[in-house]
Motif scaffolding. Structure first.
Motif, PDB file in Angstrom:
ATOM      1  N   PHE A   1       8.200   4.258  -3.688  1.00  0.00           N
ATOM      2  CA  PHE A   1       7.037   4.802  -2.999  1.00  0.00           C
ATOM      3  C   PHE A   1       6.395   3.684  -2.191  1.00  0.00           C
ATOM      4  CE2 PHE A   1       7.848   7.892  -6.196  1.00  0.00           C
ATOM      5  CZ  PHE A   1       7.440   9.100  -5.648  1.00  0.00           C
ATOM      6  N   VAL A   2       6.075   4.004  -0.940  1.00  0.00           N
ATOM      7  CA  VAL A   2       5.361   3.074  -0.071  1.00  0.00           C
ATOM      8  C   VAL A   2       3.883   3.414  -0.183  1.00  0.00           C
ATOM      9  CG1 VAL A   2       5.058   2.210   2.278  1.00  0.00           C
ATOM     10  CG2 VAL A   2       7.336   2.934   1.501  1.00  0.00           C
ATOM     11  N   ILE A   3       3.091   2.417  -0.490  1.00  0.00           N
ATOM     12  CA  ILE A   3       1.659   2.585  -0.713  1.00  0.00           C
ATOM     13  C   ILE A   3       0.936   1.623   0.215  1.00  0.00           C
ATOM     14  CG2 ILE A   3      -0.161   2.260  -2.458  1.00  0.00           C
ATOM     15  CD1 ILE A   3       2.562   2.747  -4.352  1.00  0.00           C
ATOM     16  N   SER A   4      -0.227   2.014   0.713  1.00  0.00           N
ATOM     17  CA  SER A   4      -0.994   1.099   1.559  1.00  0.00           C
ATOM     18  C   SER A   4      -2.387   0.890   0.980  1.00  0.00           C
ATOM     19  CB  SER A   4      -1.092   1.618   2.993  1.00  0.00           C
ATOM     20  OG  SER A   4      -1.818   2.828   3.042  1.00  0.00           O
ATOM     21  N   ARG A   5      -2.904  -0.297   1.174  1.00  0.00           N
ATOM     22  CA  ARG A   5      -4.277  -0.593   0.774  1.00  0.00           C
ATOM     23  C   ARG A   5      -5.192  -0.158   1.907  1.00  0.00           C
ATOM     24  NH1 ARG A   5      -7.442  -6.142  -0.476  1.00  0.00           N
ATOM     25  NH2 ARG A   5      -9.332  -5.102  -1.171  1.00  0.00           N
ATOM     26  N   THR A   6      -6.203   0.626   1.594  1.00  0.00           N
ATOM     27  CA  THR A   6      -7.028   1.253   2.624  1.00  0.00           C
ATOM     28  C   THR A   6      -8.187   0.388   3.100  1.00  0.00           C
ATOM     29  OG1 THR A   6      -8.423   2.338   0.957  1.00  0.00           O
ATOM     30  CG2 THR A   6      -6.490   3.556   1.741  1.00  0.00           C
ATOM     31  N   HIS A   7      -8.460  -0.720   2.415  1.00  0.00           N
ATOM     32  CA  HIS A   7      -9.590  -1.591   2.753  1.00  0.00           C
ATOM     33  C   HIS A   7      -9.149  -3.053   2.787  1.00  0.00           C
ATOM     34  CE1 HIS A   7     -11.688   2.043   1.602  1.00  0.00           C
ATOM     35  NE2 HIS A   7     -12.827   1.536   2.059  1.00  0.00           N
ATOM     36  N   SER A   8      -9.907  -3.862   3.480  1.00  0.00           N
ATOM     37  CA  SER A   8      -9.715  -5.312   3.443  1.00  0.00           C
ATOM     38  C   SER A   8     -10.784  -5.910   2.531  1.00  0.00           C
ATOM     39  CB  SER A   8      -9.827  -5.915   4.840  1.00  0.00           C
ATOM     40  OG  SER A   8     -11.141  -5.721   5.343  1.00  0.00           O
TER      41      SER A   8
ATOM     42  N   SER B   1      -2.215   2.688   7.370  1.00  0.00           N
ATOM     43  CA  SER B   1      -1.049   3.579   7.358  1.00  0.00           C
ATOM     44  C   SER B   1      -0.047   3.194   8.440  1.00  0.00           C
ATOM     45  CB  SER B   1      -1.487   5.036   7.552  1.00  0.00           C
ATOM     46  OG  SER B   1      -2.122   5.532   6.406  1.00  0.00           O
ATOM     47  N   PHE B   2      -0.558   2.825   9.598  1.00  0.00           N
ATOM     48  CA  PHE B   2       0.301   2.378  10.704  1.00  0.00           C
ATOM     49  C   PHE B   2       1.113   1.153  10.280  1.00  0.00           C
ATOM     50  CE2 PHE B   2       0.849  -0.349  14.470  1.00  0.00           C
ATOM     51  CZ  PHE B   2       1.520   0.511  15.333  1.00  0.00           C
ATOM     52  N   ASP B   3       0.435   0.198   9.657  1.00  0.00           N
ATOM     53  CA  ASP B   3       1.108  -1.032   9.236  1.00  0.00           C
ATOM     54  C   ASP B   3       2.132  -0.758   8.137  1.00  0.00           C
ATOM     55  OD1 ASP B   3      -0.471  -2.365  11.064  1.00  0.00           O
ATOM     56  OD2 ASP B   3      -1.923  -3.052   9.587  1.00  0.00           O
ATOM     57  N   ALA B   4       1.781   0.108   7.180  1.00  0.00           N
ATOM     58  CA  ALA B   4       2.735   0.465   6.120  1.00  0.00           C
ATOM     59  C   ALA B   4       3.936   1.201   6.712  1.00  0.00           C
ATOM     60  CB  ALA B   4       2.055   1.313   5.056  1.00  0.00           C
TER      61      ALA B   4
ATOM     62  N   ALA C   1      -2.213  -5.735  11.126  1.00  0.00           N
ATOM     63  CA  ALA C   1      -3.495  -6.151  11.692  1.00  0.00           C
ATOM     64  C   ALA C   1      -4.116  -7.252  10.850  1.00  0.00           C
ATOM     65  CB  ALA C   1      -4.443  -4.945  11.757  1.00  0.00           C
ATOM     66  N   SER C   2      -4.513  -8.334  11.508  1.00  0.00           N
ATOM     67  CA  SER C   2      -5.131  -9.494  10.844  1.00  0.00           C
ATOM     68  C   SER C   2      -4.286 -10.024   9.694  1.00  0.00           C
ATOM     69  CB  SER C   2      -6.531  -9.136  10.326  1.00  0.00           C
ATOM     70  OG  SER C   2      -7.362  -8.730  11.391  1.00  0.00           O
ATOM     71  N   ASN C   3      -2.994  -9.752   9.724  1.00  0.00           N
ATOM     72  CA  ASN C   3      -2.058 -10.169   8.677  1.00  0.00           C
ATOM     73  C   ASN C   3      -2.521  -9.721   7.287  1.00  0.00           C
ATOM     74  OD1 ASN C   3       0.382 -11.370   7.845  1.00  0.00           O
ATOM     75  ND2 ASN C   3      -0.615 -13.309   7.376  1.00  0.00           N
ATOM     76  N   LEU C   4      -3.122  -8.525   7.214  1.00  0.00           N
ATOM     77  CA  LEU C   4      -3.622  -8.012   5.931  1.00  0.00           C
ATOM     78  C   LEU C   4      -2.504  -7.554   5.002  1.00  0.00           C
ATOM     79  CD1 LEU C   4      -6.762  -6.012   7.094  1.00  0.00           C
ATOM     80  CD2 LEU C   4      -6.713  -8.196   5.865  1.00  0.00           C
ATOM     81  N   GLN C   5      -1.342  -7.242   5.575  1.00  0.00           N
ATOM     82  CA  GLN C   5      -0.177  -6.848   4.779  1.00  0.00           C
ATOM     83  C   GLN C   5      -0.548  -5.769   3.747  1.00  0.00           C
ATOM     84  OE1 GLN C   5       1.999 -10.469   3.432  1.00  0.00           O
ATOM     85  NE2 GLN C   5       0.581 -11.585   4.750  1.00  0.00           N
TER      86      GLN C   5
ATOM     87  N   SER D   1      -9.838  -0.278   6.492  1.00  0.00           N
ATOM     88  CA  SER D   1      -8.813  -0.753   7.423  1.00  0.00           C
ATOM     89  C   SER D   1      -8.320   0.428   8.240  1.00  0.00           C
ATOM     90  CB  SER D   1      -7.653  -1.385   6.653  1.00  0.00           C
ATOM     91  OG  SER D   1      -6.560  -1.629   7.510  1.00  0.00           O
ATOM     92  N   TYR D   2      -8.554   0.399   9.532  1.00  0.00           N
ATOM     93  CA  TYR D   2      -8.179   1.514  10.399  1.00  0.00           C
ATOM     94  C   TYR D   2      -6.660   1.697  10.454  1.00  0.00           C
ATOM     95  CZ  TYR D   2      -7.897   4.463  14.571  1.00  0.00           C
ATOM     96  OH  TYR D   2      -7.621   5.481  15.449  1.00  0.00           O
TER      97      TYR D   2
END
Length: 199
Positions: A90-97, A112-115, A49-53, A108-109
């Protein structure tokens, strides 16, 4: 309909989706770091989403100084077979933009989906490169934040073992029986035209 790897889809798909699976028997081989980085290169080209990666990857290669530390983060059951893999990550995601630590950060809604999409790309590239990847929810979640140095604003999503497929006879007998590509529920149980149906 497509048939491959003792699996069959209801509709025609590329056989790579049937050939990729998640084994537990690994060969005890090491892997060059460049092979793992190639797999991660593919993973980080996933859409977001929004290329936030939001995805991040922390890894240890078999035989490295961090290997035992990563292995110890897995629950005992997963340690039993993942110890034969070539890499653990380990796969980790950033929870905020927004800039880290700034007041302008926004939740960031879809982090987890993007990760998860990145994990899917990772699994497919591993397969294409002659390796197999197995994602795991069985790890010590709270401990992983401390050991891996994960700060606030990030979520540890999953652990992953990667390596060459090995002899299933190295596994406990109960796991040997399960060491085959599994099947999927019928598409009609997960895809609905117009209205959701709880199943």
């Amino acid at each position: 309909m497509t048939s491959s790897n003792n699996r069959e889809s209801q509709y025609p798909i590329d056989k790579i989706f049937l050939d990729r699976w998640s084994p537990r028997a690994y060969s005890n081989e090491t892997m060059p770091e460049k092979d793992l980085l190639t797999i991660l290169e593919a993973a980080h080209w996933a859409p977001s989403a929004s290329n936030l990666q939001p995805w991040r990857f922390v890894y240890a290669l078999r035989g490295s100084e961090n290997w035992d530390k990563f292995l110890d983060l897995l629950i005992e059951f997963n340690q039993g077979w993942a110890k034969s893999a070539a890499a653990l990550l380990f796969v980790i995601s950033r929870t905020h933009s927004g800039e880290l630590g700034s007041a302008e950060q926004k939740p960031s809604y879809s982090h987890s989906f993007d990760a998860g999409t990145a994990w899917g790309f990772l699994a497919m590239q591993a397969h294409l490169a002659g390796y197999a990847a197995h994602g795991m929810g069985g790890f010590h979640v709270e401990k992983s934040y401390e050991v891996l140095g994960i700060p606030e604003g990030f979520r540890v999503e999953t652990a992953v073992a990667i390596g060459k497929i090995g002899d299933k006879n190295q596994l406990p007998e109960k796991l040997r029986e399960r060491e085959v590509p599994n099947h999927r529920n019928p598409l009609s149980e997960v895809a609905f035209n117009g209205t959701f149906i709880a199943k």
